[in-house]
Design an enzyme around this catalytic site. Structure first.
Site, PDB file in Angstrom:
ATOM      1  N   SER A  89      -4.758   1.844  -4.624  1.00  0.00           N
ATOM      2  CA  SER A  89      -4.031   0.624  -4.290  1.00  0.00           C
ATOM      3  C   SER A  89      -3.815   0.520  -2.785  1.00  0.00           C
ATOM      4  O   SER A  89      -3.658   1.533  -2.095  1.00  0.00           O
ATOM      5  CB  SER A  89      -2.671   0.679  -4.987  1.00  0.00           C
ATOM      6  OG  SER A  89      -1.813  -0.279  -4.440  1.00  0.00           O
TER       7      SER A  89
ATOM      8  N   TYR B 204       5.319   5.130  -6.656  1.00  0.00           N
ATOM      9  CA  TYR B 204       4.054   4.620  -7.214  1.00  0.00           C
ATOM     10  C   TYR B 204       2.918   4.856  -6.212  1.00  0.00           C
ATOM     11  O   TYR B 204       1.867   5.430  -6.547  1.00  0.00           O
ATOM     12  CB  TYR B 204       4.201   3.122  -7.538  1.00  0.00           C
ATOM     13  CG  TYR B 204       2.890   2.419  -7.724  1.00  0.00           C
ATOM     14  CD1 TYR B 204       2.073   2.706  -8.806  1.00  0.00           C
ATOM     15  CD2 TYR B 204       2.456   1.456  -6.799  1.00  0.00           C
ATOM     16  CE1 TYR B 204       0.857   2.068  -8.970  1.00  0.00           C
ATOM     17  CE2 TYR B 204       1.251   0.813  -6.954  1.00  0.00           C
ATOM     18  CZ  TYR B 204       0.443   1.122  -8.036  1.00  0.00           C
ATOM     19  OH  TYR B 204      -0.764   0.487  -8.182  1.00  0.00           O
TER      20      TYR B 204
ATOM     21  N   LYS C  28      -0.569   7.430  -6.167  1.00  0.00           N
ATOM     22  CA  LYS C  28      -1.948   6.969  -5.926  1.00  0.00           C
ATOM     23  C   LYS C  28      -2.579   7.781  -4.795  1.00  0.00           C
ATOM     24  O   LYS C  28      -3.730   8.213  -4.892  1.00  0.00           O
ATOM     25  CB  LYS C  28      -1.953   5.473  -5.572  1.00  0.00           C
ATOM     26  CG  LYS C  28      -1.619   4.569  -6.741  1.00  0.00           C
ATOM     27  CD  LYS C  28      -2.748   4.547  -7.763  1.00  0.00           C
ATOM     28  CE  LYS C  28      -2.404   3.776  -9.010  1.00  0.00           C
ATOM     29  NZ  LYS C  28      -3.389   3.919 -10.079  1.00  0.00           N
TER      30      LYS C  28
ATOM     31  N   ASN D  83       5.618  -9.439 -10.349  1.00  0.00           N
ATOM     32  CA  ASN D  83       4.700  -9.968  -9.339  1.00  0.00           C
ATOM     33  C   ASN D  83       4.765 -11.488  -9.253  1.00  0.00           C
ATOM     34  O   ASN D  83       5.194 -12.165 -10.183  1.00  0.00           O
ATOM     35  CB  ASN D  83       3.264  -9.519  -9.642  1.00  0.00           C
ATOM     36  CG  ASN D  83       3.118  -8.018  -9.538  1.00  0.00           C
ATOM     37  OD1 ASN D  83       2.810  -7.348 -10.504  1.00  0.00           O
ATOM     38  ND2 ASN D  83       3.364  -7.468  -8.361  1.00  0.00           N
TER      39      ASN D  83
ATOM     40  N   ASP E 161       9.186  -4.658   1.194  1.00  0.00           N
ATOM     41  CA  ASP E 161       8.130  -5.660   1.388  1.00  0.00           C
ATOM     42  C   ASP E 161       7.638  -5.683   2.838  1.00  0.00           C
ATOM     43  O   ASP E 161       8.316  -5.212   3.741  1.00  0.00           O
ATOM     44  CB  ASP E 161       8.661  -7.062   1.027  1.00  0.00           C
ATOM     45  CG  ASP E 161       8.169  -7.523  -0.336  1.00  0.00           C
ATOM     46  OD1 ASP E 161       7.366  -6.812  -0.951  1.00  0.00           O
ATOM     47  OD2 ASP E 161       8.609  -8.606  -0.781  1.00  0.00           O
TER      48      ASP E 161
HETATM   49  N1  UFG Z   1       7.303 -12.526  -4.037  1.00  0.00           N
HETATM   50  C1  UFG Z   1       8.340 -13.442  -4.019  1.00  0.00           C
HETATM   51  N2  UFG Z   1       9.070 -13.591  -5.152  1.00  0.00           N
HETATM   52  C2  UFG Z   1       8.831 -12.894  -6.290  1.00  0.00           C
HETATM   53  C3  UFG Z   1       7.750 -11.953  -6.300  1.00  0.00           C
HETATM   54  C4  UFG Z   1       7.018 -11.803  -5.155  1.00  0.00           C
HETATM   55  O1  UFG Z   1       8.597 -14.097  -3.009  1.00  0.00           O
HETATM   56  O2  UFG Z   1       9.540 -13.061  -7.283  1.00  0.00           O
HETATM   57  C5  UFG Z   1       6.487 -12.371  -2.820  1.00  0.00           C
HETATM   58  C6  UFG Z   1       6.555 -10.964  -2.223  1.00  0.00           C
HETATM   59  O3  UFG Z   1       7.631 -10.860  -1.323  1.00  0.00           O
HETATM   60  C7  UFG Z   1       5.186 -10.867  -1.544  1.00  0.00           C
HETATM   61  C8  UFG Z   1       4.272 -11.700  -2.445  1.00  0.00           C
HETATM   62  O4  UFG Z   1       5.132 -12.552  -3.180  1.00  0.00           O
HETATM   63  O5  UFG Z   1       5.223 -11.491  -0.273  1.00  0.00           O
HETATM   64  C9  UFG Z   1       3.462 -10.853  -3.424  1.00  0.00           C
HETATM   65  O6  UFG Z   1       4.327 -10.002  -4.156  1.00  0.00           O
HETATM   66  P1  UFG Z   1       3.855  -9.234  -5.478  1.00  0.00           P
HETATM   67  O7  UFG Z   1       5.060  -8.585  -6.046  1.00  0.00           O
HETATM   68  O8  UFG Z   1       3.083 -10.159  -6.344  1.00  0.00           O
HETATM   69  O9  UFG Z   1       2.809  -8.174  -4.934  1.00  0.00           O
HETATM   70  P2  UFG Z   1       2.992  -7.016  -3.823  1.00  0.00           P
HETATM   71  O10 UFG Z   1       2.133  -7.401  -2.661  1.00  0.00           O
HETATM   72  O11 UFG Z   1       4.387  -6.711  -3.548  1.00  0.00           O
HETATM   73  O12 UFG Z   1       2.425  -5.750  -4.588  1.00  0.00           O
HETATM   74  C10 UFG Z   1       1.145  -5.750  -5.168  1.00  0.00           C
HETATM   75  C11 UFG Z   1       1.185  -4.900  -6.441  1.00  0.00           C
HETATM   76  C12 UFG Z   1       1.370  -3.459  -6.095  1.00  0.00           C
HETATM   77  C13 UFG Z   1       0.341  -3.033  -5.101  1.00  0.00           C
HETATM   78  C14 UFG Z   1       0.377  -3.917  -3.881  1.00  0.00           C
HETATM   79  C15 UFG Z   1      -0.736  -3.567  -2.935  1.00  0.00           C
HETATM   80  O13 UFG Z   1       2.227  -5.296  -7.284  1.00  0.00           O
HETATM   81  O14 UFG Z   1       1.199  -2.684  -7.265  1.00  0.00           O
HETATM   82  O15 UFG Z   1       0.215  -5.282  -4.270  1.00  0.00           O
HETATM   83  O16 UFG Z   1      -0.534  -4.160  -1.693  1.00  0.00           O
HETATM   84  F1  UFG Z   1       0.568  -1.766  -4.726  1.00  0.00           F
END
Ligand code: UFG
Length: 351
Positions: free
Chosen positions: A138, A162, A166, A213, A310
């Protein structure tokens, strides 16, 4: 005949990769505990293939319920494959727990499933002289940089359990490779943000409980299961103040696995680490706006505090993957929004 074992093959990325493998004529074994996945995903894979090619590939898809924490469950699959003369040539190792927040609450559980489970798998692979593996890593392993693409040589420093598991598996694989470099073929694939669904709407992402997500939340708001998106922060150092990510269509990702596997099996033994992303960043606001426009729906949102851990910008430099694999993502954010919405509408409650 040789075959491919997929651990966690019934999950989101696993099921889409099963489809691509079967389409490419591979014989498949799957081991899945079904704790975060559904049997129906693979039934639907067979339906897609039946409809598209008018062929029943049930006999090419061998399913085993089992948990990598139990070494006997893994061995049972290798044994069966040998018995039916379809010995396992390579493993694509998807199985693992994948929620960042859950990993902070239950680190032991994450280390046991993701790390100990992999040790068990590698032991049995050695025993059965199977030395080809594609591992689901990841982008979370990287120490992030401000507004710069991440490449495979960048520093790794995961900030949650997590990500630690990895990176630990990547290191374990490196040691195993170094112990017998003329025998092992290993690919660590660092996924960015896999989203979307197969265009048929028969397979897609079906998280149990409330999704963490962004994308599954967008589709749930669109269909009325959730009332709004809470955007984590409006003051990130990005053009519109919301976080930027590299969203990759799950079918592009699944095709990346086929290319990686083909590359490994035809080249000399080696270990490679590849970013599987598109190289293009999309902000949370852009993503929501695109979804609204493409699907003619409304996605209400409000801003809340930044989420701990984040980052502003996580986007792949995918040039290495593109240069060595004959692979390139071909679907864009519009396709992701269209296919993801189709999946949600056809399966409002998941599988
Ligand atoms: N976000 C929001 N509100 C939400 C959920 C997410 O604003 O309710 C924003 C987050 O702050 C971020 C973007 O949407 O800017 C994407 O967030 P996600 O939770 O969809 O994904 P992440 O980038 O945090 O994490 C994902 C996977 C992880 C992995 C990572 C790799 O969930 O398992 O990408 O970069 F490790």
């Amino acid at each position: 005949m040789k075959s491919i074992l997929l651990t966690g093959g019934a999950g989101f990325i696993g099921s889409h990769t099963c489809l691509s493998l079967l389409e490419n004529g591979y014989e498949i074994f799957v081991i899945d505990s079904y704790i975060n996945s559904s049997r129906k995903s693979l039934e639907n894979v067979l339906k897609i293939l039946k409809k598209k090619y008018n062929r029943n590939l049930k006999n090419s898809l061998n399913l085993f319920e089992g948990d990598l924490k139990n070494v006997r469950d893994i061995e049972a699959v290798f044994q069966k494959a040998n018995e039916v003369n379809k010995s396992i040539e390579a493993v694509i190792h998807f199985a693992g727990l994948k929620s960042v927040s859950e990993s902070m609450a239950y680190p032991l559980c994450y280390w046991e499933n993701n790390f100990y489970g992999t040790i068990n798998l590698l032991k049995i692979m050695e025993k059965y002289n199977c030395k080809n593996i594609v591992f689901s890593s990841s982008a979370t392993v990287y120490q992030t940089k401000i507004n710069q693409l991440l490449n495979e040589r960048d520093k790794c420093s995961p900030v949650n359990p997590y990500g630690q598991t990895k990176l630990a598996v990547e290191k374990l694989l490196k040691d195993i490779y170094k112990s017998a470099p003329s025998e092992w073929r290993i690919a660590c694939l660092r996924y960015f943000n896999p989203v979307g669904a197969h265009e048929s709407g028969l397979i897609g992402e079906a998280p149990f409980g409330k999704p963490n997500n962004l994308f599954p939340q967008i589709t749930k708001v669109a269909i009325g299961i959730m009332s709004e998106i809470k955007i984590f922060g409006s003051d990130w150092p990005t053009p519109d103040g919301t976080g930027i990510r590299d969203y990759i269509h799950v079918m592009d990702l699944s095709e990346g696995h086929i290319s990686s596997l083909n590359y490994l099996l035809k080249e000399k033994p080696q270990m490679i680490t590849l970013n599987l992303g598109t190289g293009k960043g999309t902000s949370v606001k852009e993503f929501i706006r695109t979804f609204e426009k493409i699907n003619n729906v409304e996605i209400p949102f409000s801003f809340v505090e930044r989420r701990p851990g984040d980052n502003a910008f996580v986007v792949a430099d995918n040039s290495f993957a593109k240069s060595i694999l004959s692979w390139e993502p071909s679907r864009n954010i519009e396709d992701i929004c269209r296919n993801g919405w189709n999946w949600q509408v056809m399966n409002p409650d998941g599988y």
